[in-house]
Scaffold this motif. Structure first.
Motif, PDB file in Angstrom:
ATOM      1  N   GLN A  53       0.807  -1.215   0.000  1.00 53.68           N
ATOM      2  CA  GLN A  53       0.000   0.000   0.000  1.00 53.68           C
ATOM      3  C   GLN A  53       0.841   1.265   0.000  1.00 53.68           C
ATOM      4  OE1 GLN A  53      -2.185  -0.791   3.572  1.00 53.68           O
ATOM      5  NE2 GLN A  53      -3.535  -2.291   2.624  1.00 53.68           N
ATOM      6  N   LEU A  56       6.679   5.782  -6.625  1.00 56.82           N
ATOM      7  CA  LEU A  56       7.490   4.844  -7.395  1.00 56.82           C
ATOM      8  C   LEU A  56       8.025   3.708  -6.509  1.00 56.82           C
ATOM      9  CD1 LEU A  56       8.898   3.986 -10.003  1.00 56.82           C
ATOM     10  CD2 LEU A  56      10.772   5.554  -9.405  1.00 56.82           C
ATOM     11  N   TRP A  70       5.306   1.246  -5.922  1.00 58.63           N
ATOM     12  CA  TRP A  70       5.068   0.422  -7.106  1.00 58.63           C
ATOM     13  C   TRP A  70       6.138  -0.644  -7.261  1.00 58.63           C
ATOM     14  CZ3 TRP A  70       7.958  -0.424 -11.565  1.00 58.63           C
ATOM     15  CH2 TRP A  70       7.295  -1.116 -12.575  1.00 58.63           C
ATOM     16  N   LEU A  71       7.403  -0.270  -7.056  1.00 58.86           N
ATOM     17  CA  LEU A  71       8.490  -1.233  -7.167  1.00 58.86           C
ATOM     18  C   LEU A  71       8.359  -2.326  -6.115  1.00 58.86           C
ATOM     19  CD1 LEU A  71      11.505   1.167  -7.834  1.00 58.86           C
ATOM     20  CD2 LEU A  71      10.532  -0.493  -9.437  1.00 58.86           C
ATOM     21  N   ARG A 118       5.563  -3.355  -4.580  1.00 59.34           N
ATOM     22  CA  ARG A 118       4.434  -4.224  -4.922  1.00 59.34           C
ATOM     23  C   ARG A 118       4.786  -5.170  -6.063  1.00 59.34           C
ATOM     24  NH1 ARG A 118       1.760   0.591  -4.285  1.00 59.34           N
ATOM     25  NH2 ARG A 118       1.648   0.949  -6.550  1.00 59.34           N
ATOM     26  N   THR A 119       5.460  -4.642  -7.076  1.00 58.31           N
ATOM     27  CA  THR A 119       5.813  -5.459  -8.230  1.00 58.31           C
ATOM     28  C   THR A 119       6.760  -6.577  -7.838  1.00 58.31           C
ATOM     29  OG1 THR A 119       5.530  -3.567  -9.720  1.00 58.31           O
ATOM     30  CG2 THR A 119       6.818  -5.421 -10.543  1.00 58.31           C
TER      31      THR A 119
END
Length: 222
Positions: free
Chosen positions: A68, A72, A75-76, A78-79
């Protein structure tokens, strides 16, 4: 599946280049069917290193907050976590711990590999702490073998509180599978305690860590 394959394709060579991992005993991990990988816990990156070192995908539970984070970096994160099969769960009270165990049991029921750190939280002093009995509950409830795992060097690469990993060498050792299908004398709690102690002793034999002989009080109940 495509994301997981892509992340492994990108991250695995980078890990090999930067950390020169020494991987021992990969043949001890069954290639098919449910299996529990029970590992010591020295750094946040342990749950990333083990799936990359194992011969098959390994699912770990990860705090929902990691999925959560904004921007950036979020996002990194989570990915990367999604790519290594991490499953978001909420931590905290007893009910959350029971939910986490049920999620893990569902993974094993699907015939997949599940990774767990029985100590609960990262060791701050390098010693190995007493294991929480959730790992024994999973082994008994699923009938899956338990492969003890020792990860060494990750505490130097990303110590607790460090924002970015450093360059260094990592060792991952997979021990012989342990099975606990046979009935044992004692109450259910005593049986889970004895099995957990056996698993922790196997991990300790692989890691060479000094035992703390107590729980890591920073651990969430598991």
């Amino acid at each position: 599946m495509l994301l997981q394959a892509t992340v492994r394709l990108v991250i695995a060579p980078l890990v090999r280049l930067l950390y020169r991992p020494v991987i021992e005993g990969r043949e001890n991990v069954p290639r098919h069917g449910a299996v529990i990988l029970a590992a010591n816990h020295l750094s946040f990156i342990d749950s990333i290193v083990i799936p990359l070192a194992a011969p098959r995908p390994v699912a770990f539970l990860a705090k929902a907050e990691y999925f959560q984070q904004p921007g950036l970096k979020g996002w990194l994160t989570r990915t990367c976590l999604t790519g290594i099969n991490a499953i978001p769960v909420r931590r905290g009270d007893h009910r959350a711990a029971q939910t986490s165990l049920q999620v893990a049991l569902d993974v094993l029921a699907d015939g997949r590999a599940f990774g767990i750190h029985p100590e609960g939280s990262r060791s701050r002093d390098g010693r190995i702490y007493r294991g929480r009995t959730g790992v024994a509950w999973l082994a008994l409830a699923s009938g899956a073998p338990v492969v003890p795992v020792a990860v060494l060097g990750t505490d130097r690469i990303q110590p607790v509180g460090a924002r970015l990993p450093r360059v260094g060498q990592i060792t991952v050792r997979f021990g012989a599978p342990m099975r606990f299908a046979q009935p044992r004398p004692g109450s259910s709690g005593q049986i889970r305690r004895a099995i957990t102690d056996e698993i922790m002793a196997a991990i300790r034999d692989l890691s060479g860590q000094e035992p703390a002989d107590r729980y890591n009080e920073l651990s969430a109940a598991a």
